[in-house]
Scaffold this motif. Structure first.
Motif, mmCIF file in Angstrom:
data_model
loop_
_atom_site.group_PDB
_atom_site.id
_atom_site.type_symbol
_atom_site.label_atom_id
_atom_site.label_comp_id
_atom_site.label_asym_id
_atom_site.label_seq_id
_atom_site.Cartn_x
_atom_site.Cartn_y
_atom_site.Cartn_z
ATOM 1 N N TYR A 86 0.836 -1.209 0.000
ATOM 2 C CA TYR A 86 0.000 0.000 0.000
ATOM 3 C C TYR A 86 0.869 1.257 0.000
ATOM 4 O O TYR A 86 0.599 2.213 -0.746
ATOM 5 C CB TYR A 86 -0.930 -0.023 1.207
ATOM 6 C CG TYR A 86 -1.767 1.219 1.371
ATOM 7 C CD1 TYR A 86 -2.843 1.485 0.539
ATOM 8 C CD2 TYR A 86 -1.477 2.147 2.376
ATOM 9 C CE1 TYR A 86 -3.612 2.627 0.685
ATOM 10 C CE2 TYR A 86 -2.244 3.280 2.542
ATOM 11 C CZ TYR A 86 -3.312 3.524 1.685
ATOM 12 O OH TYR A 86 -4.064 4.661 1.834
ATOM 13 N N LEU A 87 1.929 1.295 0.810
ATOM 14 C CA LEU A 87 2.782 2.472 0.895
ATOM 15 C C LEU A 87 3.494 2.767 -0.430
ATOM 16 O O LEU A 87 3.856 3.913 -0.693
ATOM 17 C CB LEU A 87 3.821 2.296 2.010
ATOM 18 C CG LEU A 87 3.297 2.328 3.444
ATOM 19 C CD1 LEU A 87 4.454 2.149 4.426
ATOM 20 C CD2 LEU A 87 2.556 3.628 3.738
ATOM 21 N N GLU A 88 3.718 1.727 -1.238
ATOM 22 C CA GLU A 88 4.394 1.933 -2.520
ATOM 23 C C GLU A 88 3.568 2.783 -3.480
ATOM 24 O O GLU A 88 4.122 3.435 -4.371
ATOM 25 C CB GLU A 88 4.696 0.582 -3.176
ATOM 26 C CG GLU A 88 5.831 -0.177 -2.524
ATOM 27 C CD GLU A 88 7.189 0.447 -2.799
ATOM 28 O OE1 GLU A 88 7.268 1.376 -3.628
ATOM 29 O OE2 GLU A 88 8.176 0.017 -2.177
ATOM 30 N N ASP A 89 2.268 2.800 -3.282
ATOM 31 C CA ASP A 89 1.382 3.605 -4.138
ATOM 32 C C ASP A 89 1.290 5.013 -3.535
ATOM 33 O O ASP A 89 0.305 5.379 -2.897
ATOM 34 C CB ASP A 89 0.007 2.952 -4.222
ATOM 35 C CG ASP A 89 -0.874 3.568 -5.314
ATOM 36 O OD1 ASP A 89 -0.504 4.659 -5.831
ATOM 37 O OD2 ASP A 89 -1.915 2.979 -5.641
ATOM 38 N N LYS A 90 2.329 5.796 -3.753
ATOM 39 C CA LYS A 90 2.420 7.111 -3.089
ATOM 40 C C LYS A 90 1.283 8.059 -3.480
ATOM 41 O O LYS A 90 0.772 8.781 -2.616
ATOM 42 C CB LYS A 90 3.788 7.734 -3.380
ATOM 43 C CG LYS A 90 4.932 6.987 -2.683
ATOM 44 C CD LYS A 90 6.248 7.686 -2.866
ATOM 45 C CE LYS A 90 6.767 7.598 -4.281
ATOM 46 N NZ LYS A 90 7.137 6.202 -4.659
ATOM 47 N N VAL A 93 -1.629 7.133 -1.310
ATOM 48 C CA VAL A 93 -1.406 7.495 0.089
ATOM 49 C C VAL A 93 -1.563 9.002 0.285
ATOM 50 O O VAL A 93 -2.191 9.470 1.245
ATOM 51 C CB VAL A 93 -0.004 7.038 0.552
ATOM 52 C CG1 VAL A 93 0.290 7.554 1.959
ATOM 53 C CG2 VAL A 93 0.090 5.519 0.519
ATOM 54 N N PHE A 94 -1.004 9.765 -0.639
ATOM 55 C CA PHE A 94 -1.125 11.229 -0.539
ATOM 56 C C PHE A 94 -2.593 11.652 -0.597
ATOM 57 O O PHE A 94 -3.036 12.495 0.189
ATOM 58 C CB PHE A 94 -0.349 11.903 -1.665
ATOM 59 C CG PHE A 94 -0.504 13.395 -1.685
ATOM 60 C CD1 PHE A 94 0.304 14.203 -0.898
ATOM 61 C CD2 PHE A 94 -1.478 14.005 -2.471
ATOM 62 C CE1 PHE A 94 0.141 15.581 -0.888
ATOM 63 C CE2 PHE A 94 -1.642 15.374 -2.469
ATOM 64 C CZ PHE A 94 -0.825 16.164 -1.678
ATOM 65 N N LYS A 237 -6.020 12.284 10.252
ATOM 66 C CA LYS A 237 -6.171 11.811 8.874
ATOM 67 C C LYS A 237 -5.498 10.459 8.681
ATOM 68 O O LYS A 237 -5.988 9.612 7.933
ATOM 69 C CB LYS A 237 -5.595 12.841 7.907
ATOM 70 C CG LYS A 237 -6.442 14.100 7.803
ATOM 71 C CD LYS A 237 -5.871 15.094 6.822
ATOM 72 C CE LYS A 237 -6.778 16.307 6.710
ATOM 73 N NZ LYS A 237 -6.243 17.334 5.781
ATOM 74 N N VAL A 238 -4.353 10.265 9.350
ATOM 75 C CA VAL A 238 -3.686 8.968 9.268
ATOM 76 C C VAL A 238 -4.528 7.895 9.945
ATOM 77 O O VAL A 238 -4.742 6.803 9.401
ATOM 78 C CB VAL A 238 -2.280 9.043 9.907
ATOM 79 C CG1 VAL A 238 -1.686 7.641 10.061
ATOM 80 C CG2 VAL A 238 -1.363 9.907 9.061
ATOM 81 N N ASP A 245 -8.806 3.931 3.705
ATOM 82 C CA ASP A 245 -8.381 3.692 2.320
ATOM 83 C C ASP A 245 -7.585 2.394 2.207
ATOM 84 O O ASP A 245 -7.688 1.687 1.198
ATOM 85 C CB ASP A 245 -7.540 4.868 1.837
ATOM 86 C CG ASP A 245 -7.236 4.780 0.356
ATOM 87 O OD1 ASP A 245 -8.195 4.831 -0.449
ATOM 88 O OD2 ASP A 245 -6.045 4.655 0.002
ATOM 89 N N TYR A 246 -6.822 2.074 3.231
ATOM 90 C CA TYR A 246 -6.088 0.802 3.212
ATOM 91 C C TYR A 246 -7.067 -0.375 3.232
ATOM 92 O O TYR A 246 -6.833 -1.403 2.574
ATOM 93 C CB TYR A 246 -5.128 0.719 4.387
ATOM 94 C CG TYR A 246 -4.442 -0.621 4.509
ATOM 95 C CD1 TYR A 246 -3.684 -1.135 3.450
ATOM 96 C CD2 TYR A 246 -4.567 -1.392 5.664
ATOM 97 C CE1 TYR A 246 -3.064 -2.373 3.550
ATOM 98 C CE2 TYR A 246 -3.941 -2.620 5.782
ATOM 99 C CZ TYR A 246 -3.192 -3.113 4.715
ATOM 100 O OH TYR A 246 -2.581 -4.335 4.816
ATOM 101 N N SER A 247 -8.153 -0.245 3.954
ATOM 102 C CA SER A 247 -9.175 -1.295 3.960
ATOM 103 C C SER A 247 -9.766 -1.478 2.566
ATOM 104 O O SER A 247 -10.015 -2.615 2.122
ATOM 105 C CB SER A 247 -10.285 -0.953 4.960
ATOM 106 O OG SER A 247 -9.778 -0.915 6.277
#
Length: 258
Positions: A86-90, A93-94, A237-238, A245-247
């Protein structure tokens, strides 16, 4: 008669003391008052001069304020959709952290320009425009401070450029510095995972005249409150939109595997 009149304007000795009468007495009193006024004016001038020097010194020596916050909450990963992926899709994430498209634009693969909401500090209102870089790091290379080297993936947030709109007549750009650093990463211990992060904001600026006279403890309290609200907003927000969004990311990955 002339001798009598002249006697009023010369000193007369009586019982071993000198007595001044008539014009000489009034003139002496007037001179005393004049000297007193001069002394008062000098004291006021010295006081004002010291105040101006103090203000000038405050303006030359920047005031620095900072705020730091950390997050540590449960993270529920799935085998086919790890948080590392998930973090790789910056861009995704932004968007989860800064969902308002009207106030942001992508500059390149790693950087975005954000028009932040107005910040009020005592008599000032500013509209910060910042360029934020999101960069993934792994294998313990160049990790931010306080991030363990055994963490598999870290998303680092750094402000690379800033502009303050609304302070053109108050502060020069060289009189203000803004620093924002953050990190977000999954911390796994056995079968359990936790989402951890840290965010730190630092501001430093030379005080404009309108703020130089405000007591330092008042400025400190207001500055810390403003910065605390900013970092808490990021944390919310985190903890909220990013995990939501991660879900969604996990759900779509799961559907693709079926």
């Amino acid at each position: 008669m002339g001798e009598v009149t002249a006697g009023l304007f010369v000193p007369q000795r009586q019982h071993g003391s000198i007595l001044r009468t008539g014009f000489h007495f009034s003139r002496g009193k007037w001179k005393g008052q004049q000297l007193k006024n001069i002394w008062v004016w000098q004291c006021q001038a010295v006081t004002q001069s010291k105040s101006l020097i103090a203000i000038k010194n405050q303006m030359l020596n920047p005031s620095t304020y900072s705020s730091r916050i950390a997050t540590d909450i449960p993270l529920y990963e799935s085998p086919g959709a790890s948080f590392d992926q998930y973090l790789e899709d910056k861009p995704r994430v932004f968007k989860a952290i800064f969902p308002d498209k009207r106030r942001s634009q992508q500059l390149n693969e790693e950087e975005w320009r954000i028009q932040m909401l107005p910040i009020q500090f005592l008599f000032l209102t500013v509209w910060p425009v910042v360029d934020m870089r999101l960069r993934c790091k792994s294998e313990g290379k160049d990790y931010p401070p306080n991030v363990p080297r055994n963490i598999t993936k870290v998303l680092e947030l750094v402000i690379t450029r800033w502009e303050l709109q609304g302070l053109d007549n108050v502060l020069e750009p060289s009189q203000f510095t803004l620093g924002v650093k953050g990190a977000l990463y999954p911390d796994r211990l056995g079968m359990r995972s936790r989402l951890k992060g840290q965010l730190e904001i630092n501001i430093s600026f030379a005080l404009p005249p309108m703020l130089a006279l405000v007591p330092e403890d008042v400025r400190q309290s207001v500055a810390e409150l403003v910065l605390k609200r900013l970092v808490e907003n990021m944390k919310d927000k985190v903890n909220g939109s990013l995990l939501a969004d991660y879900s969604e990311f996990k759900r779509k990955k799961s559907n693709n595997l079926v």
